[in-house]
Structures are given as C-alpha cells and as structure tokens.
Design a protein around this motif. Structure first.
Motif, PDB file in Angstrom:
ATOM      1  N   ARG A   1       2.246   5.669  -7.253  1.00  0.00           N
ATOM      2  CA  ARG A   1       1.148   6.484  -7.789  1.00  0.00           C
ATOM      3  C   ARG A   1       1.486   7.969  -7.719  1.00  0.00           C
ATOM      4  O   ARG A   1       1.083   8.748  -8.598  1.00  0.00           O
ATOM      5  CB  ARG A   1      -0.139   6.185  -7.022  1.00  0.00           C
ATOM      6  CG  ARG A   1      -1.398   6.748  -7.688  1.00  0.00           C
ATOM      7  CD  ARG A   1      -2.660   6.099  -7.167  1.00  0.00           C
ATOM      8  NE  ARG A   1      -3.853   6.608  -7.859  1.00  0.00           N
ATOM      9  CZ  ARG A   1      -5.063   6.076  -7.764  1.00  0.00           C
ATOM     10  NH1 ARG A   1      -5.260   5.000  -7.013  1.00  0.00           N
ATOM     11  NH2 ARG A   1      -6.090   6.598  -8.418  1.00  0.00           N
TER      12      ARG A   1
ATOM     13  N   TYR B   1      -5.128   3.978 -13.318  1.00  0.00           N
ATOM     14  CA  TYR B   1      -5.622   4.185 -11.959  1.00  0.00           C
ATOM     15  C   TYR B   1      -7.071   4.659 -11.955  1.00  0.00           C
ATOM     16  O   TYR B   1      -7.917   4.106 -11.262  1.00  0.00           O
ATOM     17  CB  TYR B   1      -4.759   5.219 -11.232  1.00  0.00           C
ATOM     18  CG  TYR B   1      -3.397   4.714 -10.824  1.00  0.00           C
ATOM     19  CD1 TYR B   1      -3.244   3.613  -9.995  1.00  0.00           C
ATOM     20  CD2 TYR B   1      -2.249   5.372 -11.256  1.00  0.00           C
ATOM     21  CE1 TYR B   1      -1.995   3.163  -9.613  1.00  0.00           C
ATOM     22  CE2 TYR B   1      -0.988   4.940 -10.867  1.00  0.00           C
ATOM     23  CZ  TYR B   1      -0.865   3.834 -10.050  1.00  0.00           C
ATOM     24  OH  TYR B   1       0.381   3.400  -9.679  1.00  0.00           O
TER      25      TYR B   1
ATOM     26  N   GLY C   1      -8.745   5.247  -4.727  1.00  0.00           N
ATOM     27  CA  GLY C   1      -7.559   4.761  -4.033  1.00  0.00           C
ATOM     28  C   GLY C   1      -7.812   3.612  -3.082  1.00  0.00           C
ATOM     29  O   GLY C   1      -6.990   3.343  -2.195  1.00  0.00           O
TER      30      GLY C   1
ATOM     31  N   ASP D   1      -9.543   2.402 -10.117  1.00  0.00           N
ATOM     32  CA  ASP D   1      -9.420   2.662  -8.681  1.00  0.00           C
ATOM     33  C   ASP D   1      -9.466   4.171  -8.412  1.00  0.00           C
ATOM     34  O   ASP D   1      -8.525   4.733  -7.860  1.00  0.00           O
ATOM     35  CB  ASP D   1      -8.098   2.058  -8.170  1.00  0.00           C
ATOM     36  CG  ASP D   1      -7.942   2.125  -6.671  1.00  0.00           C
ATOM     37  OD1 ASP D   1      -8.966   2.056  -5.959  1.00  0.00           O
ATOM     38  OD2 ASP D   1      -6.792   2.247  -6.211  1.00  0.00           O
TER      39      ASP D   1
ATOM     40  N   LYS E   1       0.835  -1.204   0.000  1.00  0.00           N
ATOM     41  CA  LYS E   1       0.000   0.000   0.000  1.00  0.00           C
ATOM     42  C   LYS E   1       0.872   1.258   0.000  1.00  0.00           C
ATOM     43  O   LYS E   1       0.532   2.269  -0.620  1.00  0.00           O
ATOM     44  CB  LYS E   1      -0.915   0.017   1.229  1.00  0.00           C
ATOM     45  CG  LYS E   1      -1.976  -1.062   1.246  1.00  0.00           C
ATOM     46  CD  LYS E   1      -3.106  -0.768   0.276  1.00  0.00           C
ATOM     47  CE  LYS E   1      -4.244  -1.770   0.434  1.00  0.00           C
ATOM     48  NZ  LYS E   1      -5.359  -1.510  -0.520  1.00  0.00           N
TER      49      LYS E   1
ATOM     50  N   THR F   1      -3.105  15.742  -5.032  1.00  0.00           N
ATOM     51  CA  THR F   1      -4.007  14.595  -5.040  1.00  0.00           C
ATOM     52  C   THR F   1      -4.947  14.601  -3.836  1.00  0.00           C
ATOM     53  O   THR F   1      -5.457  13.570  -3.430  1.00  0.00           O
ATOM     54  CB  THR F   1      -3.193  13.286  -5.086  1.00  0.00           C
ATOM     55  OG1 THR F   1      -4.062  12.187  -5.357  1.00  0.00           O
ATOM     56  CG2 THR F   1      -2.437  13.054  -3.788  1.00  0.00           C
TER      57      THR F   1
ATOM     58  N   SER G   1      -4.722   9.457 -13.225  1.00  0.00           N
ATOM     59  CA  SER G   1      -5.413   9.980 -12.051  1.00  0.00           C
ATOM     60  C   SER G   1      -5.834  11.424 -12.292  1.00  0.00           C
ATOM     61  O   SER G   1      -5.187  12.160 -13.044  1.00  0.00           O
ATOM     62  CB  SER G   1      -4.499   9.915 -10.825  1.00  0.00           C
ATOM     63  OG  SER G   1      -4.144   8.581 -10.520  1.00  0.00           O
TER      64      SER G   1
ATOM     65  N   CYS H   1      -5.039   0.937  -4.579  1.00  0.00           N
ATOM     66  CA  CYS H   1      -3.720   1.561  -4.466  1.00  0.00           C
ATOM     67  C   CYS H   1      -3.919   2.984  -3.969  1.00  0.00           C
ATOM     68  O   CYS H   1      -4.447   3.828  -4.698  1.00  0.00           O
ATOM     69  CB  CYS H   1      -3.001   1.557  -5.814  1.00  0.00           C
ATOM     70  SG  CYS H   1      -1.354   2.311  -5.769  1.00  0.00           S
ATOM     71  N   PRO H   2      -3.535   3.290  -2.738  1.00  0.00           N
ATOM     72  CA  PRO H   2      -3.775   4.629  -2.193  1.00  0.00           C
ATOM     73  C   PRO H   2      -3.189   5.730  -3.074  1.00  0.00           C
ATOM     74  O   PRO H   2      -2.154   5.545  -3.715  1.00  0.00           O
ATOM     75  CB  PRO H   2      -3.064   4.580  -0.836  1.00  0.00           C
ATOM     76  CG  PRO H   2      -3.062   3.126  -0.453  1.00  0.00           C
ATOM     77  CD  PRO H   2      -2.903   2.382  -1.751  1.00  0.00           C
ATOM     78  N   HIS H   3      -3.847   6.878  -3.090  1.00  0.00           N
ATOM     79  CA  HIS H   3      -3.333   8.014  -3.851  1.00  0.00           C
ATOM     80  C   HIS H   3      -1.940   8.416  -3.376  1.00  0.00           C
ATOM     81  O   HIS H   3      -1.149   8.963  -4.144  1.00  0.00           O
ATOM     82  CB  HIS H   3      -4.278   9.209  -3.718  1.00  0.00           C
ATOM     83  CG  HIS H   3      -5.595   9.005  -4.403  1.00  0.00           C
ATOM     84  ND1 HIS H   3      -5.731   9.026  -5.774  1.00  0.00           N
ATOM     85  CD2 HIS H   3      -6.842   8.761  -3.896  1.00  0.00           C
ATOM     86  CE1 HIS H   3      -7.005   8.824  -6.097  1.00  0.00           C
ATOM     87  NE2 HIS H   3      -7.690   8.653  -4.983  1.00  0.00           N
TER      88      HIS H   3
END
Length: 452
Positions: A321, A304, A311, A308, A270, A391, A328, A314-316
C-alpha cells in the motif's frame, strides 16, 4: 512467454518505436528464468565505443522480445561515469539530470542508505566510479543462458580496454516468489502504446513518457531528455540495487510477535499487504487464496479507499500500500510516482521454517525503470517507504524495506484498540547500487561514434 488472453484489452496510445526501445523496458520476463548481470569498466574510450557498436547489433528490442525462438535476451545500460569514459561530448553529458550525474552513492542519505546500508560498506566496485556498463543477460534455462553469455563474450573479445569488474547471477524460483517468500512482479503499470496485454487493474494505462523518453508523460509534457535527440529519444533510466534480505530475522520477528503459525502468516500479510501467493489482503482478508494470487485477471483489480479507507483490512503502512497507494487519500497525483519494477532473486533460498541465519548471502536485485529518477524512484523510496507523513503515520517507516534501526514501530488498525509493533529492525540491507541510462538501439550506434 506472457500469456495474452483473448479477453484482455491492449494498451492503446501513441505508437512507440518498439524496435528502438530495449526490451526489458516494456516486456515482462519469461517465467521462470535465470540470468546474469555483468558489470564492465571502460579503460579505453576507443574500445568502449567499439563495444557499443557491437552491442547495438545484439540488444533485444521490445519489438522482438516476445518471439519464442529467442534463446536468450540481452540488454545494456551505462552509468554517467561510463558515458564519460566513452568521451561523450560535454554538452551531451551536461544534458543528463543532476541525480543521474551524481550517482546513487551520492544520493545515499536521501535514499535511506545509511548505517549498514551506507556506501562505505557497499561491495566493490559499487559507488566508487568503477562501474561503467551493465549487461543484463536473461534466459529460460542455463543452456540458453550459455548462448547469450557467448554472445556477450564475443562482443567484447579482443577489446583489452574493457574489464569485467563484477558478475551477479540471478534467477526466478518456479513459484515466482522472492527470498522473503512472497510472489513478486505484481502491479506494474500498463503503458500506453506498448501493445502489451492489459489485465484488469486499478487505474488507467499510463502515458509512455513516464517510462520512455521522447513521449508525453502524465503532465502532458515531454520529460527532459539528453541531447542530441538521437541519444535521448526511446531511452530511459534505471536504478539498480543489490539488496541483502535478512530472511531469518524477519521470520523470527514474526514468530516473536505472533502466537501461532496462522497468526504469523496473517501478521506477515498485514506487513506486506499481500499473502505469499500474491493474493491481495484487500480481497482475501483472513487467509491466503492461491487461486486468486495466480489469477492475473483478479490479483491486481482492487481499490483501497472505497473498500478500506481506515486500513482495517490492509494497514496504510503495509509495504504494497505504501509503494502503490492507488486511490488512497494522499497529497498529490499517485500516477506521477508509478514505477516499473524488475526485481529478481540472488543466492540460495533459506529453507522453510528456519529462524536462524545460515550465513549465506541472499536477496533481491531490485531494478527500477522510468524517465524521472527523482519523482519516481527517489520519491517513493524517501517519502513513501522511509516516511509516514504522506499517510498519517508520522515518522513510521516501511517495516519490510525501510531504513529501520531497531526502534521503529508498525501500526495495525483494529478495534477496540489499534495494535502497534515495536523494535522494528532493518530487514533489507543495501549491498550496492548504481544509476544507469538505458539508451535506445539507435543511441548505442551513436555512442559508437559520438563525435561524428
């Protein structure tokens, strides 16, 4: 040397002068490899210019980089102080961009090189004007490296005005992983006209002018180029950084914030955005997939935003990322901030499972290559890695490489309540760095006689 699969396409575009462009700019390294950076100081302009003339006959170009008969590879760059030491004419010196003329140490606060990473704490001779030339020596094994070391030695033999001020050994593990344990070198952009094999990946091949001077960039314009044209054309810029990695501290942070080894591995994914094998979290959300990580046809072929947007997978704020947001939703054109990265390891790996620091110096020599130091390297470092506003993460920094001070946070979107890690410390410390200009082979010859 890199595989060139039959089903891969080739990056088309304006024909590049491959025999003039230094090989490290456009070509991947052999894998695995060993190498050495040799940093030089020029004390006599005449002998410095002689060195440039000799190196022009030895530097490997992008045209012959893939030839398997080459025992080892040699490339060369110069700092602004190095160009001054060669007595390059003032009009040419003044034609270089301001950030290059100032040097990396002068840009430290903007880059987040503060506290433990401040230039006042860098290893000598970094940041004090003593580094003029860098030689990059690269080979598949130690025996071959010895061949190119001898080439370099002969190049500056009998030149008493040239002093070696630093040597830095480096290598790639057989796994291709960094000291943190993650596969590196994934996601470099494909460049139009390079002739490189182009595996599936998000986004098109980028304009050559983003990475080589003298060609149109993503804006359709020619990047500002040092003068005269023979000096600037087919050259580029490099940000060279020696980064000490606090591997034990990172492992302990994972250990303290997870309940089991499996949870530690997922938490690390993560944070990084990929699993240790290189498999992207967006395509392998629950566990590592080594086959995916090793497959160049698939490990960089994802988006992304469509898969997703929030997030949740996969977290921002994940490192991968942040460094390349792909599709994104952010302000501006992502393509204007893409970089070529040539990172490599130094120092002994920390044995698996060890959570205490053994005192060894280990880390990454990070190398950025591009024509815009400001809107590529400096922008990504200051805005995408050391700031979260782009972000929606406010002042949250990149957990892995950001200039954290022990008070940082890291947000993991999940339901019903997001998870937020606290107490993020600095896991990467800058030990030194310089901005270099990588001249074309023709420019090296010009530098041998800059006043002719």
């Amino acid at each position: 040397m890199p595989d060139r699969e039959d089903d891969m396409t080739v990056a088309e575009g304006p024909r590049l002068q491959l025999d003039e462009i230094q090989g490290i700019v456009l070509r991947d390294r052999p894998s695995p490899y060993v190498g050495m950076y040799i940093l030089l100081r020029v004390d006599d302009s005449g002998t410095g210019r002689q060195l440039m003339g000799r190196l022009a006959e030895l530097v490997d170009s992008a045209a012959d980089w893939w030839q398997p008969t080459l025992p080892a590879l040699l490339n060369v760059g110069l700092t602004y102080r190095g160009l001054e030491a060669l007595e390059v004419p003032p009009a040419s010196l003044n034609s270089f961009p301001a950030e290059f003329r100032q040097g990396m140490a002068a840009r430290a606060e903007f880059l987040g090189d503060t506290g433990e990473s401040a230039p006042a704490r860098w290893e000598p001779p970094f940041g004090n004007g003593q580094v003029h030339v860098v030689l990059s020596l690269l080979a598949a094994d130690q025996e071959s490296l010895a061949v190119v070391l001898e080439r370099a030695r002969q190049a500056h033999a009998r030149l008493p005005g040239i002093q070696v001020v630093h040597r830095q050994d480096f290598y790639q593990l057989s796994t291709g992983r960094t000291s943190f344990g993650y596969k590196d070198g994934i996601g470099n952009p494909t460049i139009e006209g390079s002739g490189a094999a182009m595996p599936p990946a998000w986004g098109p091949a980028l304009k050559a002018g983003e990475f080589v001077l003298g060609y149109p960039d993503q804006t359709g314009n020619l990047p500002p180029m040092p003068e005269p044209e023979v000096l600037g054309r087919n050259g580029t810029f490099v940000a060279w950084r020696k980064l000490h990695t606090r591997v034990a501290a990172f492992r302990k942070y994972l250990h303290d914030n997870a309940g089991s080894p499996d949870e530690e591995e997922l938490l690390a994914a993560k944070i990084v955005g990929r699993w240790p094998s290189g498999a992207p979290l967006i395509l392998a959300s629950e566990r590592d997939d080594p086959a995916l990580g090793a497959d160049a046809q698939r490990n960089n072929d994802f988006h992304y935003q469509e898969a997703d947007p929030h997030g949740a997978i996969c977290p921002h704020g994940a490192h991968a990322r942040r460094a390349n947001p792909r599709d994104s939703e952010i302000i501006g054109d992502v393509h204007l901030h893409r970089m070529i990265r040539r990172g490599t390891n130094y120092g002994p790996p920390l044995p698996q499972g060890v959570l205490t620091d053994d005192g060894a110096d280990r880390g990454i020599v990070f190398v950025f290559i591009g024509t815009h130091l400001d809107r590529q390297f400096e922008f990504v470092k200051s805005q995408w890695l050391n700031d979260g506003n782009f972000t929606g993460l406010d002042r949250e920094k990149d957990l892995l490489t950001g200039d954290n001070d022990g008070t940082g946070i890291f947000t993991i979107p999940q339901r019903p309540v997001r998870r937020r890690l606290h107490g993020v410390e600095r896991f990467v410390i800058t030990r030194g760095g310089e901005y270099f200009f990588l001249p074309s082979i023709g420019a090296l010859r010009w530098l041998a006689h800059p006043n002719a």
